[in-house]
Design a protein around this motif. Structure first.
Motif, short mmCIF file in Angstrom:
data_model
loop_
_atom_site.label_atom_id
_atom_site.label_comp_id
_atom_site.label_asym_id
_atom_site.label_seq_id
_atom_site.Cartn_x
_atom_site.Cartn_y
_atom_site.Cartn_z
N ASP A 181 7.13 6.05 11.96
CA ASP A 181 8.17 6.23 12.97
C ASP A 181 9.58 6.03 12.44
O ASP A 181 10.49 6.73 12.84
CB ASP A 181 7.94 5.28 14.15
N ALA A 182 9.77 5.03 11.60
CA ALA A 182 11.14 4.73 11.16
C ALA A 182 11.17 4.20 9.74
O ALA A 182 11.46 3.02 9.52
CB ALA A 182 11.76 3.72 12.12
N PRO A 183 10.88 5.07 8.75
CA PRO A 183 10.88 4.59 7.37
C PRO A 183 12.24 4.06 6.94
O PRO A 183 12.33 3.17 6.10
CB PRO A 183 10.52 5.84 6.56
N GLU A 184 13.30 4.60 7.55
CA GLU A 184 14.64 4.16 7.14
C GLU A 184 14.97 2.77 7.68
O GLU A 184 15.96 2.16 7.27
CB GLU A 184 15.71 5.17 7.61
N LEU A 226 5.79 -4.04 2.04
CA LEU A 226 5.10 -2.78 1.76
C LEU A 226 4.68 -2.69 0.30
O LEU A 226 3.59 -2.20 -0.01
CB LEU A 226 5.99 -1.59 2.13
N LEU A 227 5.53 -3.16 -0.61
CA LEU A 227 5.15 -3.17 -2.03
C LEU A 227 3.98 -4.12 -2.27
O LEU A 227 3.07 -3.82 -3.05
CB LEU A 227 6.35 -3.55 -2.90
N TYR A 228 3.99 -5.26 -1.56
CA TYR A 228 2.85 -6.18 -1.64
C TYR A 228 1.58 -5.48 -1.18
O TYR A 228 0.52 -5.61 -1.79
CB TYR A 228 3.13 -7.42 -0.78
N LEU A 281 4.94 6.60 -1.34
CA LEU A 281 5.82 7.74 -1.01
C LEU A 281 7.16 7.25 -0.47
O LEU A 281 8.21 7.81 -0.81
CB LEU A 281 5.15 8.66 0.01
N LEU A 282 7.13 6.19 0.35
CA LEU A 282 8.38 5.64 0.90
C LEU A 282 9.28 5.07 -0.19
O LEU A 282 10.49 4.99 0.00
CB LEU A 282 8.06 4.53 1.90
N GLU A 330 -3.22 6.24 -10.33
CA GLU A 330 -1.98 6.36 -11.09
C GLU A 330 -0.84 6.61 -10.11
O GLU A 330 -0.90 7.56 -9.33
CB GLU A 330 -2.07 7.52 -12.09
N PHE A 331 0.15 5.74 -10.13
CA PHE A 331 1.25 5.90 -9.18
C PHE A 331 2.56 5.47 -9.82
O PHE A 331 2.59 4.81 -10.86
CB PHE A 331 0.98 5.10 -7.90
N SER A 332 3.64 5.90 -9.18
CA SER A 332 4.98 5.59 -9.70
C SER A 332 5.83 4.98 -8.60
O SER A 332 5.61 5.23 -7.42
CB SER A 332 5.63 6.86 -10.24
N LEU A 333 6.80 4.16 -9.01
CA LEU A 333 7.75 3.56 -8.08
C LEU A 333 9.15 3.67 -8.68
O LEU A 333 9.34 3.35 -9.86
CB LEU A 333 7.41 2.08 -7.84
N LYS A 334 10.10 4.12 -7.88
CA LYS A 334 11.48 4.21 -8.35
C LYS A 334 12.01 2.83 -8.67
O LYS A 334 11.71 1.86 -7.98
CB LYS A 334 12.37 4.84 -7.26
N ILE A 335 12.84 2.76 -9.71
CA ILE A 335 13.44 1.47 -10.07
C ILE A 335 14.36 1.02 -8.94
O ILE A 335 15.15 1.79 -8.45
CB ILE A 335 14.24 1.61 -11.39
#
Length: 292
Positions: A122-125, A172-174, A268-269, A287-292
C-alpha cells in the motif's frame, strides 16, 4: 462520425456497459479515428488489468481465510474440550492449553506477516529508512536461531565481510535474512549447512546485474543450503503468497506461507533483484542484491 462513436464510448464506459459492439470496433482511417481507437484500447487494457487484480485479491482473501481457519478451529476445539469436561486432569488441561497457546502464536505470526505485506503493497514510500549494518544483523540472527540450528544438527556458515551497510528499513531487511534462515531450518533437513556469502559492489563490472541503469551499486548476496531442495517445477512459484510445496508438512512446521513473499517484496523495495535456483549438490540457492 468518429466524434459520435467517441461520445457513445464515453457514455457506455461511464455506465459500465459492454464496449465490444460492432459500432465501436472500427473507426474510419483518419487522424481522429486513430486516436479514438487508441483511447479505447488503453481503456480495455486497464479494465482487463483491473479484473486480474480483483481476481488476485479474491484469491488472496480466500487463502487468508483458509489459513486463519485452521488455528482458530484448533483453539476452539481444545477450549471446548476443557469447558465440557470440568473433571479433566491437570496434566491434560495443561497440555490442551499449551496447544492453544501454540496455535495463538501461529495466528499472531500470520497476522504479522499479512500486515507486513499490506504495508509494503500500500505505501512503500512510507517505510522509514536508516543506515543498517547487515553484518551485525546476521550475527544477531545466528544467535537467535542457534538453539533451533543445534536441535537439527545444522551449521550456519556466515562468510559476510564486516560492516556491510545498506540504506533501508531495518525491520524489512531483518525479514529478508530471518525468513531465509527460518525457511532453511524448517525445510532443508537435519545435519545440513546454510552458507551466506556476499560480494562487494566494486567486484563487479558496470554491465553486470549488480549495478542499476542509474549506476547505483549493489551488494550481491548468496544464501544457500545443501538440503533436500525442491523439484524444478516448484521454483518459479516459491515467492508466491501462500504457495506450499508440501501443504500438510508446511502447516505442521508452523510456517505462514508468506515468508518468501515478504523476502521478495522487501528486496524489490530496496532496489534489488532476487532469484532462486537448485544448489549444486542439493538444496536451494537464493541470489539477491541490495542497493548500498
Amino acid at each position: 462520425d468518429n466524434v459520435k462513436k467517441l461520445r457513445t464510448f464515453a457514455s457506455r464506459a461511464d455506465h459500465g456497459e459492454s464496449l465490444d459492439t460492432e459500432d465501436l470496433i472500427a473507426f474510419p482511417a483518419d487522424e481522429l479515428g486513430e486516436i479514438a481507437e487508441r483511447i479505447i484500447k488503453i481503456y480495455k487494457r486497464l479494465q482487463s488489468t483491473r479484473r486480474e487484480q480483483d481476481m488476485l485479491k479474491r484469491q488472496l482473501t480466500q487463502n487468508i481465510a483458509h489459513e486463519l481457519k485452521t488455528p482458530v478451529a484448533s483453539i476452539q476445539g481444545y477450549l471446548e474440550t476443557i469447558l465440557e469436561n470440568p473433571n479433566i486432569n491437570d496434566q491434560m488441561r495443561e497440555q490442551f492449553l499449551g496447544r492453544c497457546y501454540a496455535q495463538s502464536q501461529r495466528l499472531t505470526s500470520l497476522l504479522h506477516d499479512i500486515s507486513t505485506l499490506n504495508r509494503m503493497d500500500d505505501a512503500p514510500e512510507m517505510t522509514s529508512t536508516e543506515n543498517v549494518n547487515i553484518s551485525q544483523m546476521v550475527q544477531n540472527i545466528q544467535k537467535e536461531t542457534a538453539l533451533q540450528l543445534q536441535q537439527k544438527g545444522m551449521t550456519f556458515v556466515n562468510r559476510l565481510p564486516d560492516n556491510i551497510v545498506v540504506r533501508g528499513n531495518q525491520s524489512l531487511l531483518y525479514s529478508v535474512f530471518r525468513n531465509l534462515t527460518d525457511n532453511a531450518i524448517a525445510y532443508a533437513g537435519e545435519g545440513t549447512t546454510i552458507t551466506l556469502t556476499a560480494q562487494r559492489p566494486d567486484a563487479y563490472i558496470v554491465e553486470s546485474d549488480m549495478s542499476d541503469e542509474d549506476g547505483s551499486a549493489k551488494w550481491a548476496f548468496t544464501f544457500a543450503d545443501n538440503g533436500v531442495g525442491v523439484s524444478a517445477e516448484h521454483l518459479p512459484r516459491l515467492f508466491e503468497r501462500f504457495y506450499r510445496v508440501d501443504k500438510g508438512r508446511s502447516r505442521k512446521m508452523g510456517g505462514t506461507g508468506l515468508g518468501l513473499a515478504i523476502v521478495k517484496n522487501a528486496v524489490l523495495l530496496h532496489g534489488g533483484t532476487i532469484r532462486v535456483s537448485q544448489n549444486e549438490g542439493g538444496g536451494l540457492k537464493f541470489e539477491f542484491s541490495l542497493k548500498i
